[in-house]
Design an enzyme around this catalytic site. Structure first.
Site, PDB file in Angstrom:
ATOM      1  N   ARG A  51     -13.356  47.885  66.472  1.00 55.65           N
ATOM      2  CA  ARG A  51     -14.689  48.170  65.933  1.00 55.65           C
ATOM      3  C   ARG A  51     -15.727  47.123  66.327  1.00 55.65           C
ATOM      4  O   ARG A  51     -16.909  47.425  66.419  1.00 55.65           O
ATOM      5  CB  ARG A  51     -14.608  48.274  64.418  1.00 55.65           C
ATOM      6  N   LYS A 146       5.402  48.589  62.823  1.00 64.12           N
ATOM      7  CA  LYS A 146       5.808  48.661  61.429  1.00 64.12           C
ATOM      8  C   LYS A 146       4.688  48.088  60.563  1.00 64.12           C
ATOM      9  O   LYS A 146       3.883  47.340  61.098  1.00 64.12           O
ATOM     10  CB  LYS A 146       7.126  47.926  61.221  1.00 64.12           C
ATOM     11  N   LYS A 180      14.456  41.474  70.892  1.00 63.79           N
ATOM     12  CA  LYS A 180      14.951  40.091  71.048  1.00 63.79           C
ATOM     13  C   LYS A 180      16.179  40.102  71.950  1.00 63.79           C
ATOM     14  O   LYS A 180      17.091  40.905  71.758  1.00 63.79           O
ATOM     15  CB  LYS A 180      15.320  39.495  69.680  1.00 63.79           C
ATOM     16  N   HIS A 238      14.470  45.416  60.150  1.00 59.07           N
ATOM     17  CA  HIS A 238      15.163  44.455  61.022  1.00 59.07           C
ATOM     18  C   HIS A 238      16.639  44.281  60.641  1.00 59.07           C
ATOM     19  O   HIS A 238      17.520  44.314  61.500  1.00 59.07           O
ATOM     20  CB  HIS A 238      14.486  43.087  60.964  1.00 59.07           C
TER      21      HIS A 238
HETATM   22  C1  BG6 Z   1       8.065  40.687  60.576  1.00 60.05           C
HETATM   23  C2  BG6 Z   1       7.889  40.521  59.102  1.00 60.05           C
HETATM   24  O1  BG6 Z   1       8.341  42.018  60.895  1.00 60.05           O
HETATM   25  O2  BG6 Z   1       9.147  39.865  61.009  1.00 60.05           O
HETATM   26  C3  BG6 Z   1       7.634  39.071  58.753  1.00 60.05           C
HETATM   27  O3  BG6 Z   1       6.814  41.321  58.662  1.00 60.05           O
HETATM   28  C4  BG6 Z   1       8.726  38.196  59.315  1.00 60.05           C
HETATM   29  O4  BG6 Z   1       7.518  38.895  57.347  1.00 60.05           O
HETATM   30  C5  BG6 Z   1       8.945  38.485  60.789  1.00 60.05           C
HETATM   31  O5  BG6 Z   1       8.328  36.846  59.135  1.00 60.05           O
HETATM   32  C6  BG6 Z   1      10.154  37.739  61.314  1.00 60.05           C
HETATM   33  O6  BG6 Z   1      10.191  37.870  62.692  1.00 60.05           O
HETATM   34  P1  BG6 Z   1      10.798  36.712  63.610  1.00 60.05           P
HETATM   35  O7  BG6 Z   1      10.695  37.278  64.989  1.00 60.05           O
HETATM   36  O8  BG6 Z   1       9.958  35.496  63.380  1.00 60.05           O
HETATM   37  O9  BG6 Z   1      12.207  36.521  63.152  1.00 60.05           O
END
Ligand code: BG6
Length: 481
Positions: A51, A146, A180, A238
């Site tokens: 925007r 997400k 990852k 996750h």
């Molecule tokens: C995100 C979450 O999807 O993943 C966060 O919303 C979290 O709260 C993050 O901190 C963790 O990701 P990573 O890659 O740092 O392990």
């Protein structure tokens, strides 16, 4: 070993929400790195759409600043080349502003990917806009972030809305854990080695632990997190994906639907979780940091910043094997790992004085990626046959050298979108099945007025989580400092 970058076709990547936080921290740095690796062929471009009223030059300056902060661009000779591949359009997702401009910018014949880096409430508007303004064809792809819904009902509604405009094969739902390198390694370790798979079942495995521990709190994302909690923020997506990869049957091929079919079967085989097999926690103020309740600005918050649970997968392979999952913020250290704890040998030829020993396989996902296998050996020296467990330790950094510097998850995922490979993205039914398992747990808390237990920041979480595992005669692997 030489890093290999598989060539991709020329593309236009439009990022809706191109000035947002995710763009600055993840999407722009990821694409910049892929540019440096030669994966933005021809005149491939990134077009930011948001925007904010700014022109191309202002967007280039904005991106330069973001890269200076979040990508290592010091002394880079490639930065100007990358900035040259950027464009920008001021666009209103819900109105008419900007769509015609965007349409004019699209170059026929290129792969088109549209990244919805915006709140889910705009997904439907964007999908509709793309169709209304003839921006997409049946080869175009959309990428959605997400949280994909807040519960089963909202996830279904989102799926239905997107399905009105795009085929499932065009929809890329991101769970960045799947991008990852070490998470993909779970599949390589399991299905690339003969050693583990024959033992990978309830006959030989006592239990499996999955821990994703973070030191950060929720400061800055308080409003979102207060509504989500660890269950929706981490467990439903996750953690669930990690569980799937560790527990699924071998897919026939490393192909999108083969892999996703097997993951879906795991989620569908999950038993409902008993309330006493769940421990929720909330960090309190300590060591100079605010409490969770202060961070989310709600003195009566009942949202969890920590969750530990025990679950069972009711299928032939895993009947009777508990899976312990825990994740939380403001824990002692940042560490994500999976430990597969094998059963004791059925009979000890060394007698009771040799003690009980078993093997443990630990896959350290982050940081310090690596694999450790605890093996039982004779304690050196005279004095009979005493046994000890020693680690066969493989740090990827030591074993692979600079090759172990894996690309960020977003680099891999964005390039997979351009290639049209959905293997590392969640399918509609997978997301819905995960919510179908999660929803009753959350509804149970709400019905009982469940309040998470406090825990001191920078510890291992509430005591209840330790007790839950100890009651089963087991222990969590320590969260490594
Ligand atoms: C995100 C979450 O999807 O993943 C966060 O919303 C979290 O709260 C993050 O901190 C963790 O990701 P990573 O890659 O740092 O392990």
């Amino acid at each position: 070993m030489t890093p290999r970058s598989v060539p991709v076709d020329e593309f236009d990547l439009v990022v809706f929400g191109g000035t947002g936080d995710l763009s600055r921290r993840k999407i722009l740095p990821a694409l910049y790195k892929r540019f440096c690796a030669g994966q933005m062929p021809g005149q491939s471009r990134l077009i930011g759409a948001a925007r904010s009223d700014m022109g191309r030059a202002a967007y280039q300056a904005f991106v330069r600043e973001a890269l200076e902060e979040f990508a290592n661009v010091d002394g880079s000779t490639q930065l100007d080349g990358f900035l040259d591949r950027l464009d920008y359009v001021t666009l209103d997702a819900r109105g008419d502003t900007g769509w015609a401009d965007l349409a004019k910018k699209m170059v026929p014949g290129r792969v088109r990917a549209f990244y919805f880096s915006v709140g889910p409430s705009l997904f439907g508007d964007l999908a509709q806009g793309l169709q209304k303004w003839n921006l997409s064809d049946d080869q175009s792809r959309i990428v959605v972030e997400k949280p994909f819904g807040h519960d089963l009902e909202t996830a279904r509604a989102l799926n239905r809305e997107l399905a009105c405009h795009f085929d499932e094969r065009q929809i890329y739902r991101i769970d960045h854990y799947l991008g990852k390198e070490t998470v993909q390694n779970l599949m390589a370790v399991r299905f690339g080695n003969m050693l583990f798979e024959p033992l990978w079942n309830s006959q030989y495995i006592d239990h499996i632990q999955i821990t994703v521990a973070e030191t950060v709190g929720v400061g800055g994302r308080g409003a979102y997190y207060e509504r989500a909690g660890a269950m929706r923020d981490m467990m439903q997506n996750h953690m669930m994906q990690l569980l799937c990869l560790i527990a699924m049957e071998p897919p026939a091929k490393f192909e999108p639907d083969s892999v996703r079919d097997e993951k879906l079967k795991v989620i569908r085989a999950l038993d409902p979780v008993e309330p006493h097999h769940i421990q929720r926690g909330q960090y309190t103020a300590s060591d100079g940091v605010l409490s969770f309740r202060e961070d989310v600005e709600n003195a009566r918050s009942k949202t969890e910043s920590f969750i530990a649970l025990k679950c069972h997968i009711s299928n032939w392979r895993w009947a009777g094997t508990p899976f312990y999952l825990r994740t939380g913020k403001r824990l002692a250290t940042r560490s994500s790992e999976i430990t597969v704890v094998f059963k004791d040998a059925p009979h000890s030829i060394f007698g009771p004085e040799a003690g009980r020993h078993n093997n443990e396989l630990t896959i350290q996902l982050q940081p310090d990626e690596g694999i450790t296998l605890d093996v039982t050996i004779k304690e050196p020296g005279p004095g009979g046959m005493r046994l000890i467990d020693v680690p066969l330790d493989m740090s990827f950094a030591e074993a692979l050298g600079p090759e172990a510097d894996s690309p960020d998850a977003y680099e891999r995922l964005i390039i997979d979108v351009i290639r049209g490979n959905q293997t590392l993205f969640m399918r509609n039914d997978e997301v819905e099945a995960a919510w179908a398992w999660t929803d009753p747990i959350i509804q149970g808390w709400e019905a009982r007025g469940d309040v998470p237990k406090p825990y001191d920041a920078f510890t291992t979480g509430p005591d209840g989580a330790l007790q839950m595992v100890r009651r089963d005669g087991r222990d969590w692997r320590g969260i490594r400092r």
